[in-house]
Design an enzyme around this catalytic site. Structure first.
Site, PDB file in Angstrom:
ATOM      1  N   HIS A  20       0.867  -1.265   0.092  1.00 40.98           N
ATOM      2  CA  HIS A  20       0.212  -0.009   0.082  1.00 40.98           C
ATOM      3  C   HIS A  20       0.910   1.331   0.050  1.00 40.98           C
ATOM      4  O   HIS A  20       1.720   1.318   0.618  1.00 40.98           O
ATOM      5  CB  HIS A  20      -0.963  -0.099   1.099  1.00 40.98           C
ATOM      6  CG  HIS A  20      -1.970   1.023   1.436  1.00 40.98           C
ATOM      7  ND1 HIS A  20      -1.716   2.372   1.698  1.00 40.98           N
ATOM      8  CD2 HIS A  20      -3.353   0.659   1.289  1.00 40.98           C
ATOM      9  CE1 HIS A  20      -2.820   2.976   1.764  1.00 40.98           C
ATOM     10  NE2 HIS A  20      -3.960   2.066   1.311  1.00 40.98           N
TER      11      HIS A  20
ATOM     12  N   CYS B 106      -3.586   2.974  -4.241  1.00 45.81           N
ATOM     13  CA  CYS B 106      -4.898   3.676  -3.731  1.00 45.81           C
ATOM     14  C   CYS B 106      -4.475   4.810  -4.049  1.00 45.81           C
ATOM     15  O   CYS B 106      -3.887   5.798  -3.925  1.00 45.81           O
ATOM     16  CB  CYS B 106      -4.247   3.442  -2.033  1.00 45.81           C
ATOM     17  SG  CYS B 106      -5.285   4.355  -0.970  1.00 45.81           S
TER      18      CYS B 106
ATOM     19  N   HIS C 173      -7.394   0.450  -4.691  1.00 47.65           N
ATOM     20  CA  HIS C 173      -8.251   1.123  -3.627  1.00 47.65           C
ATOM     21  C   HIS C 173      -8.773   2.464  -4.232  1.00 47.65           C
ATOM     22  O   HIS C 173      -8.095   3.328  -4.422  1.00 47.65           O
ATOM     23  CB  HIS C 173      -7.538   1.632  -2.372  1.00 47.65           C
ATOM     24  CG  HIS C 173      -7.303   0.533  -1.567  1.00 47.65           C
ATOM     25  ND1 HIS C 173      -6.626   0.667  -0.237  1.00 47.65           N
ATOM     26  CD2 HIS C 173      -7.530  -0.782  -1.338  1.00 47.65           C
ATOM     27  CE1 HIS C 173      -6.351  -0.504   0.337  1.00 47.65           C
ATOM     28  NE2 HIS C 173      -6.943  -1.358  -0.398  1.00 47.65           N
TER      29      HIS C 173
ATOM     30  N   ASP D  56     -12.967   2.934  -1.518  1.00 48.38           N
ATOM     31  CA  ASP D  56     -11.978   2.997  -0.179  1.00 48.38           C
ATOM     32  C   ASP D  56     -12.849   4.073   0.710  1.00 48.38           C
ATOM     33  O   ASP D  56     -14.267   4.140   0.603  1.00 48.38           O
ATOM     34  CB  ASP D  56     -10.826   3.559  -0.511  1.00 48.38           C
ATOM     35  CG  ASP D  56      -9.704   3.293   0.514  1.00 48.38           C
ATOM     36  OD1 ASP D  56     -10.301   2.756   1.711  1.00 48.38           O
ATOM     37  OD2 ASP D  56      -8.641   3.779   0.416  1.00 48.38           O
ATOM     38  N   HIS D  57     -12.299   4.520   1.584  1.00 49.51           N
ATOM     39  CA  HIS D  57     -12.966   5.453   2.741  1.00 49.51           C
ATOM     40  C   HIS D  57     -14.322   6.165   2.044  1.00 49.51           C
ATOM     41  O   HIS D  57     -14.048   6.711   0.993  1.00 49.51           O
ATOM     42  CB  HIS D  57     -12.139   6.546   3.040  1.00 49.51           C
ATOM     43  CG  HIS D  57     -11.067   6.255   3.703  1.00 49.51           C
ATOM     44  ND1 HIS D  57      -9.783   7.065   4.166  1.00 49.51           N
ATOM     45  CD2 HIS D  57     -10.405   4.866   3.957  1.00 49.51           C
ATOM     46  CE1 HIS D  57      -9.037   6.376   4.641  1.00 49.51           C
ATOM     47  NE2 HIS D  57      -9.121   4.869   4.553  1.00 49.51           N
TER      48      HIS D  57
ATOM     49  N   TYR E 239     -15.152   4.077   7.248  1.00 50.54           N
ATOM     50  CA  TYR E 239     -15.537   2.809   6.952  1.00 50.54           C
ATOM     51  C   TYR E 239     -17.224   2.438   7.178  1.00 50.54           C
ATOM     52  O   TYR E 239     -17.521   1.464   7.541  1.00 50.54           O
ATOM     53  CB  TYR E 239     -14.858   1.512   7.509  1.00 50.54           C
ATOM     54  CG  TYR E 239     -13.374   1.706   6.763  1.00 50.54           C
ATOM     55  CD1 TYR E 239     -13.257   1.238   5.552  1.00 50.54           C
ATOM     56  CD2 TYR E 239     -12.532   2.447   7.029  1.00 50.54           C
ATOM     57  CE1 TYR E 239     -12.272   0.802   4.988  1.00 50.54           C
ATOM     58  CE2 TYR E 239     -11.232   2.342   6.661  1.00 50.54           C
ATOM     59  CZ  TYR E 239     -10.972   1.486   5.453  1.00 50.54           C
ATOM     60  OH  TYR E 239      -9.620   1.601   4.875  1.00 50.54           O
TER      61      TYR E 239
HETATM   62  C1  DNO Z   1      -6.761   2.987   5.269  1.00 51.80           C
HETATM   63  C2  DNO Z   1      -6.249   1.891   4.691  1.00 51.80           C
HETATM   64  C3  DNO Z   1      -4.881   1.606   5.090  1.00 51.80           C
HETATM   65  C4  DNO Z   1      -4.376   0.250   4.926  1.00 51.80           C
HETATM   66  C5  DNO Z   1      -3.104  -0.146   5.458  1.00 51.80           C
HETATM   67  C6  DNO Z   1      -2.481  -1.252   4.487  1.00 51.80           C
HETATM   68  O1  DNO Z   1      -8.094   3.092   5.197  1.00 51.80           O
HETATM   69  O2  DNO Z   1      -6.164   1.872   3.471  1.00 51.80           O
HETATM   70  O3  DNO Z   1      -4.854   1.430   6.638  1.00 51.80           O
HETATM   71  O4  DNO Z   1      -5.091  -0.811   5.180  1.00 51.80           O
HETATM   72  O5  DNO Z   1      -2.244   1.072   5.145  1.00 51.80           O
HETATM   73  O6  DNO Z   1      -1.453  -2.076   5.129  1.00 51.80           O
END
Ligand code: DNO
Length: 348
Positions: free
Chosen positions: A198, A236, A263, A308-309, A322
């Site tokens: 990531h 991401c 992501h 993602d978020h 989340y």
């Molecule tokens: C945040 C996530 C990160 C991710 C870690 C992977 O929301 O994208 O916490 O899970 O960095 O190790």
């Protein structure tokens, strides 16, 4: 692409049933949470997680994260033993049918934000980052606590760690990453697992700690350390896109065959080292979501994707970033985006 959704286990306010009702959802992204970073996950816990997902009609092919213990990152004396444990986790997960493992190599802190409930003009809340505000906070005094991190520290433990890292610069971190990759990637290849690092979030050093998964130049370096498909990326968009210097469309095209996990989220850059998280569509923020998805599809991307978020909308409360609602909206946006792009490509 395969659409997935992050699930934090039984303590997650979002249920597997709700996740399964999102159109085209193939599976969950999760982890075993009953073992501390550095430990070996029991086969029973892995099997139980998989069985729960399957009972809800969902697959369990992606793990996020198998956390990399700090000692591996700073190169402590127990690093070899901890790397051996890590390899064992990769083997066990491969055996259980996991195809992709997401991890990061950020010292001490995972993602950083200065605000968890930034109020948007439409009344929703989202995560936000303002470096000037963050600089007024002292992590060692306990000013910072962010949900979603894989580790939580005591104040003493944190100060000790920050002290240790004073002697770890970027080059040292690269060295330790190389040791890790050279041990883990061959095991992953054998286990049929793709490792997917990531990016650092945000993609620059902070609190004097080095960060290296930040930009194209460093990605080139990372991929060449072990030139294997199993040594891949979690792309991401929100993390890398926090820096306007990163050309995400170019990077997506260039690394498509090494991106195993995507992501997708959008952020709005509001100033120098300042951004807030917004709804997923391109027009909501600073990131060209369409351009990135198109670059990936055009270059043969065939990995897992998750929204993602999300923002907190419609009065939802829960785990910051989340919740169910906005991530579900993100998921359907992603499905539409890929459907349009793939159909146009195939029609050519
Ligand atoms: C945040 C996530 C990160 C991710 C870690 C992977 O929301 O994208 O916490 O899970 O960095 O190790």
């Amino acid at each position: 692409m395969k659409l997935t959704f992050r699930w934090y286990g039984d303590s997650d306010p979002v249920s597997l049933e709700q996740i399964a009702q999102i159109p085209q959802m193939s599976g969950i992204v999760s982890a075993v949470y009953d073992v501390k970073p550095g430990g070996v996950w029991s086969e029973e816990s892995i099997a139980a997680l998989k069985a729960k997902a399957q009972a809800a009609g969902l697959e369990f092919e992606v793990v996020e994260s198998v956390p990399v213990p700090e000692e591996i990152k700073y190169g402590g004396e127990n690093a070899p033993e901890l790397i051996a444990n890590y390899c064992e986790n990769v083997r066990r997960l491969g055996k259980a049918g996991v195809k992709c493992i997401c991890y990061n190599f950020m010292p001490v802190f995972d993602w950083l934000r200065s605000e968890l409930e930034h109020r948007n003009p439409d009344g929703s809340n989202s995560l936000a980052y303002d470096e000037a505000t963050l600089m007024t906070m002292n992590p060692a005094a306990g000013d910072l606590s962010l949900p979603g991190w894989d580790e939580s520290y005591t104040k003493e433990g944190l100060q000790k760690l920050l002290d240790i890292y004073k002697s770890v610069d970027e080059e040292k971190l690269w060295e330790n990453l190389e040791i890790f990759l050279k041990a883990v990637i061959p095991v992953a290849e054998e286990a049929g697992v793709n490792m997917a690092i990531h990016p650092d979030d945000p993609p620059w050093g902070i609190f004097g700690l080095p960060r290296i998964m930040t930009c194209e130049e460093n990605y080139d370096r990372f991929l060449s350390i072990v030139d294997s498909k199993a040594n891949g990326l979690t792309f991401c968009t929100g993390s890398l896109g926090a820096s306007a210097d990163n050309d995400l469309v170019k990077m997506a095209a260039k690394y498509a065959d090494r991106i195993h996990f995507l992501h997708l989220r959008n952020i709005l850059r509001t100033g120098e080292r300042q951004f807030c998280e917004v709804g997923h569509p391109t027009d909501c923020g600073s990131i060209d979501m369409y351009g990135i998805a198109k670059a990936l599809v055009d270059n043969g991307f065939d990995g897992y994707v998750r929204p993602d978020h999300g923002r907190m909308i419609w009065g939802e409360t829960g785990r910051y970033g989340y919740g169910l609602f906005d991530r579900a909206l993100g998921a359907t946006y992603i499905v539409g985006l890929f459907e349009g792009i793939e159909k146009t490509k195939n029609a050519k």
